[in-house]
Design a protein around this motif. Structure first.
Motif, short mmCIF file in Angstrom:
data_model
loop_
_atom_site.label_atom_id
_atom_site.label_comp_id
_atom_site.label_asym_id
_atom_site.label_seq_id
_atom_site.Cartn_x
_atom_site.Cartn_y
_atom_site.Cartn_z
N ILE A 22 0.84 -1.20 0.00
CA ILE A 22 0.00 0.00 0.00
C ILE A 22 0.87 1.25 0.00
CG2 ILE A 22 -1.67 1.33 1.35
CD1 ILE A 22 -2.82 -1.46 2.26
N GLN A 26 1.46 4.39 -3.32
CA GLN A 26 0.88 5.72 -3.11
C GLN A 26 1.21 6.70 -4.24
OE1 GLN A 26 -1.46 6.39 -0.80
NE2 GLN A 26 -1.22 4.20 -0.50
N LYS A 31 -3.48 2.50 -9.08
CA LYS A 31 -3.48 1.89 -7.76
C LYS A 31 -4.63 0.88 -7.69
CE LYS A 31 -2.13 6.33 -5.76
NZ LYS A 31 -2.20 7.14 -6.97
N TRP A 34 -6.42 -0.15 -2.53
CA TRP A 34 -6.27 -0.65 -1.17
C TRP A 34 -5.99 0.49 -0.20
CZ3 TRP A 34 -2.37 -5.20 -2.12
CH2 TRP A 34 -2.98 -6.18 -2.92
N LYS A 35 -6.44 0.32 1.06
CA LYS A 35 -6.22 1.32 2.10
C LYS A 35 -5.84 0.62 3.39
CE LYS A 35 -9.42 4.58 0.06
NZ LYS A 35 -10.81 4.96 -0.01
N LYS A 36 -4.79 1.13 4.05
CA LYS A 36 -4.35 0.55 5.32
C LYS A 36 -5.48 0.55 6.33
CE LYS A 36 0.56 1.51 5.56
NZ LYS A 36 1.59 2.28 6.27
N ASP A 160 -12.83 -0.76 0.65
CA ASP A 160 -11.76 0.18 0.31
C ASP A 160 -12.10 1.07 -0.88
OD1 ASP A 160 -11.67 -2.21 -1.16
OD2 ASP A 160 -9.56 -1.97 -1.63
N THR A 161 -12.97 0.61 -1.76
CA THR A 161 -13.27 1.38 -2.98
C THR A 161 -14.69 1.93 -3.02
OG1 THR A 161 -13.97 -0.60 -4.18
CG2 THR A 161 -11.64 0.05 -4.37
#
Length: 173
Positions: A22, A26, A31, A34-36, A160-161
């Motif tokens: 991830i 950045q 991309k 995805w997000k932490k 995430d999306t």
């Protein structure tokens, strides 16, 4: 590269691997979304490990790749005309495939996907399917280069999306 299921005691290493992916994406033009802490998060990884669905790629003792392989497809998968007539238990679905930023562009993602394809017939599978975020052109080209066929576009919801368009691909085994 050794590809095998992840072990319970490797949870932290796999979460760190996904977080490094991830972080490494950045500044990329394309991309995966995805997000932490959202996806792929620790709970997702832990559940996949417990179900023995999380596969890791290990090179020289280092975790370099990960993916989840199971039979779980988003509901909108049913809206697409698939080439292989298969029941849900006869379809392998790949999720959250990623390679660490330091090891990208070395063919490792292809090795991991080919491993899932190679194992599919042994387990009575008729197809391997997956979805790719509509704007992720490199991933789309990657799967086509491995022999997957584009089967349609569907609006899928992931944490995430949000509700977003995804392209659906299939590899008939």
């Amino acid at each position: 590269m050794l590809i095998r299921t992840a072990k319970k005691e490797e949870l932290e290493k796999v979460v760190l691997l996904y977080n490094s992916m991830i972080d490494g994406m950045q500044n990329e033009k394309y991309k995966p979304g995805w997000k932490k802490g959202i996806y792929p998060d620790e709970k997702f990884v832990q559940e996949a490990i417990e179900k023995q669905e999380l596969y890791v790629g290990i090179s020289d003792g280092e975790f370099v790749g990960a993916m989840v392989v199971n039979h779980e497809a988003a509901g909108a998968y049913e809206t697409v005309e698939w080439k292989a007539a298969a029941k849900p238990g006869e379809v392998t679905v790949i999720h959250a495939l990623g390679i660490s930023p330091r090891h990208q562009r070395q063919g490792l993602a292809g090795e991991m996907v080919r491993d899932a394809i190679d194992r599919a017939p042994e387990n009575g599978q008729k197809a391997v399917r997956l979805d790719v975020l509509a704007g992720n052109v490199p991933a789309q080209k990657f799967y086509l280069s491995l022999g997957f066929e584009y089967r349609g576009t569907a609006r899928l919801y992931y944490e995430d999306t949000g509700l977003t368009e995804f392209l659906l691909y299939e590899y008939v085994v």
